[in-house]
Scaffold this motif. Structure first.
Motif, PDB file in Angstrom:
ATOM      1  N   SER A 133      26.701 -19.966 -25.998  1.00  0.00           N
ATOM      2  CA  SER A 133      26.597 -18.664 -25.327  1.00  0.00           C
ATOM      3  C   SER A 133      25.407 -18.673 -24.371  1.00  0.00           C
ATOM      4  O   SER A 133      24.668 -17.700 -24.267  1.00  0.00           O
ATOM      5  N   ALA A 134      25.241 -19.805 -23.684  1.00  0.00           N
ATOM      6  CA  ALA A 134      24.095 -19.952 -22.781  1.00  0.00           C
ATOM      7  C   ALA A 134      24.305 -19.182 -21.487  1.00  0.00           C
ATOM      8  O   ALA A 134      25.414 -19.118 -20.949  1.00  0.00           O
ATOM      9  N   LEU A 135      23.227 -18.611 -20.986  1.00  0.00           N
ATOM     10  CA  LEU A 135      23.205 -17.977 -19.671  1.00  0.00           C
ATOM     11  C   LEU A 135      22.394 -18.930 -18.797  1.00  0.00           C
ATOM     12  O   LEU A 135      21.163 -18.899 -18.810  1.00  0.00           O
ATOM     13  N   THR A 136      23.063 -19.793 -18.067  1.00  0.00           N
ATOM     14  CA  THR A 136      22.388 -20.900 -17.407  1.00  0.00           C
ATOM     15  C   THR A 136      22.024 -20.609 -15.953  1.00  0.00           C
ATOM     16  O   THR A 136      22.576 -19.710 -15.316  1.00  0.00           O
ATOM     17  N   LYS A 137      21.139 -21.439 -15.451  1.00  0.00           N
ATOM     18  CA  LYS A 137      20.687 -21.338 -14.060  1.00  0.00           C
ATOM     19  C   LYS A 137      21.785 -21.720 -13.073  1.00  0.00           C
ATOM     20  O   LYS A 137      21.661 -21.456 -11.873  1.00  0.00           O
ATOM     21  N   TYR A 151      19.939 -17.665 -23.723  1.00  0.00           N
ATOM     22  CA  TYR A 151      21.226 -17.577 -24.409  1.00  0.00           C
ATOM     23  C   TYR A 151      21.322 -16.209 -25.075  1.00  0.00           C
ATOM     24  O   TYR A 151      20.340 -15.453 -25.139  1.00  0.00           O
ATOM     25  N   ALA A 152      22.500 -15.889 -25.566  1.00  0.00           N
ATOM     26  CA  ALA A 152      22.726 -14.552 -26.125  1.00  0.00           C
ATOM     27  C   ALA A 152      23.533 -14.638 -27.406  1.00  0.00           C
ATOM     28  O   ALA A 152      24.180 -15.644 -27.694  1.00  0.00           O
ATOM     29  N   ASP A 153      23.469 -13.571 -28.182  1.00  0.00           N
ATOM     30  CA  ASP A 153      24.454 -13.343 -29.240  1.00  0.00           C
ATOM     31  C   ASP A 153      25.039 -11.967 -28.978  1.00  0.00           C
ATOM     32  O   ASP A 153      25.010 -11.485 -27.845  1.00  0.00           O
ATOM     33  N   TYR A 154      25.540 -11.309 -29.983  1.00  0.00           N
ATOM     34  CA  TYR A 154      26.229 -10.040 -29.752  1.00  0.00           C
ATOM     35  C   TYR A 154      25.285  -8.836 -29.773  1.00  0.00           C
ATOM     36  O   TYR A 154      25.736  -7.703 -29.583  1.00  0.00           O
ATOM     37  N   SER A 155      23.982  -9.101 -29.964  1.00  0.00           N
ATOM     38  CA  SER A 155      23.014  -8.004 -30.002  1.00  0.00           C
ATOM     39  C   SER A 155      21.755  -8.257 -29.170  1.00  0.00           C
ATOM     40  O   SER A 155      21.067  -7.312 -28.800  1.00  0.00           O
ATOM     41  N   GLU A 176      26.550  -4.533 -32.762  1.00  0.00           N
ATOM     42  CA  GLU A 176      27.056  -5.722 -32.084  1.00  0.00           C
ATOM     43  C   GLU A 176      28.060  -5.348 -30.992  1.00  0.00           C
ATOM     44  O   GLU A 176      28.925  -4.501 -31.186  1.00  0.00           O
ATOM     45  N   LEU A 177      27.896  -6.002 -29.839  1.00  0.00           N
ATOM     46  CA  LEU A 177      28.797  -5.772 -28.721  1.00  0.00           C
ATOM     47  C   LEU A 177      30.011  -6.691 -28.820  1.00  0.00           C
ATOM     48  O   LEU A 177      29.958  -7.757 -29.431  1.00  0.00           O
ATOM     49  N   ASP A 178      31.084  -6.279 -28.194  1.00  0.00           N
ATOM     50  CA  ASP A 178      32.291  -7.101 -28.124  1.00  0.00           C
ATOM     51  C   ASP A 178      32.178  -7.955 -26.864  1.00  0.00           C
ATOM     52  O   ASP A 178      32.498  -7.508 -25.763  1.00  0.00           O
ATOM     53  N   ILE A 179      31.708  -9.189 -27.016  1.00  0.00           N
ATOM     54  CA  ILE A 179      31.447 -10.063 -25.872  1.00  0.00           C
ATOM     55  C   ILE A 179      32.387 -11.261 -25.912  1.00  0.00           C
ATOM     56  O   ILE A 179      32.499 -11.943 -26.931  1.00  0.00           O
ATOM     57  N   ASP A 180      33.050 -11.500 -24.803  1.00  0.00           N
ATOM     58  CA  ASP A 180      33.865 -12.702 -24.642  1.00  0.00           C
ATOM     59  C   ASP A 180      33.040 -13.690 -23.813  1.00  0.00           C
ATOM     60  O   ASP A 180      32.896 -13.525 -22.604  1.00  0.00           O
ATOM     61  N   PHE A 181      32.500 -14.712 -24.460  1.00  0.00           N
ATOM     62  CA  PHE A 181      31.636 -15.651 -23.751  1.00  0.00           C
ATOM     63  C   PHE A 181      32.418 -16.597 -22.842  1.00  0.00           C
ATOM     64  O   PHE A 181      31.810 -17.362 -22.091  1.00  0.00           O
ATOM     65  N   ASN A 182      33.747 -16.528 -22.890  1.00  0.00           N
ATOM     66  CA  ASN A 182      34.563 -17.230 -21.903  1.00  0.00           C
ATOM     67  C   ASN A 182      34.804 -16.367 -20.666  1.00  0.00           C
ATOM     68  O   ASN A 182      35.423 -16.832 -19.706  1.00  0.00           O
TER      69      ASN A 182
END
Length: 217
Positions: A133-137, A151-155, A176-182
């Protein structure tokens, strides 16, 4: 219209539709999602640490990392390690070396542009750390400061200094949020991270909410 002609037309439309659906190519976020040559990353440390990614059938297959002090290199099947197959482009892969202690490998999958982070210790005494669940450059809507990973999780959103391991975090929500990491931009419209600040434009139910926190890394 004659019954025979009408039937032929229906059959023709069916086959055209079926063939069109079958010919649709999977969307790629990379200009070239076929990895043909081994990616080789080497550190500046005298111990000569390295990380290699070798391909098979256009996909990254084997991950190898070692240094001159190790008798045997460390090797893993990348899809097995990640729990899923990925496709990559060399432009969206990077590696940071902390002497001969560990390497941080970060990349984005070409099929979804999902971000991945792998902390690869050279000693088998330590476990591999994996984040899918990385938030990359590499993402044009995410700005991540030099020497940092995010990186993130659902909170929470987490920021870490790759050299020191020091961390900071920003709370996204009480629940917790409903996150689709795709499909990361359905939740994270943009992210800006420095050593003194985490800023996130959070998208929920069609509304964008800015979140910000002062940090020290």
């Amino acid at each position: 219209m004659k019954p025979f002609t009408l039937l032929a037309l229906i059959i023709s439309v069916f086959f055209v539709t079926a063939c069109s659906s079958g010919d649709k190519k999977k969307i790629s976020y990379c200009d070239n999602a076929c990895l043909q040559d081994t990616l080789r990353f080497t550190g500046d440390d005298p111990g000569k640490p390295y990380v290699y990614i070798s391909p098979k059938a256009c996909s990254p297959d084997t991950l190898v990392w070692s240094n001159k002090y190790l008798v045997n290199n460390r090797k893993m099947d990348l899809a097995y390690l990640l729990g899923q197959p990925v496709t990559i482009n060399a432009k969206y892969v990077d590696c940071y070396f902390k002497d001969t202690s560990y390497a941080w490998l970060q990349f984005n999958d070409c099929s979804t542009f999902r971000g991945f982070l792998l902390k690869l210790p050279y000693s088998k005494q330590y476990d591999i750390s994996k984040y899918s669940s990385a938030l990359t450059k590499f993402d044009p809507k995410f700005k991540i400061g030099d020497g940092l990973i995010c990186y993130a999780d659902y909170s929470f959103v987490y920021v870490e200094d790759m050299a020191t391991g020091n961390k900071a975090q920003l709370k996204l929500a009480d629940e917790e949020l409903d996150i689709d990491f795709n499909n990361i931009h359905a939740t994270f419209d943009s992210v800006n991270v420095t050593r003194t600040r985490i800023f996130v434009n959070l998208k929920q139910k069609g509304k964008i909410t800015p979140l910000e926190k002062t940090i020290s890394l």
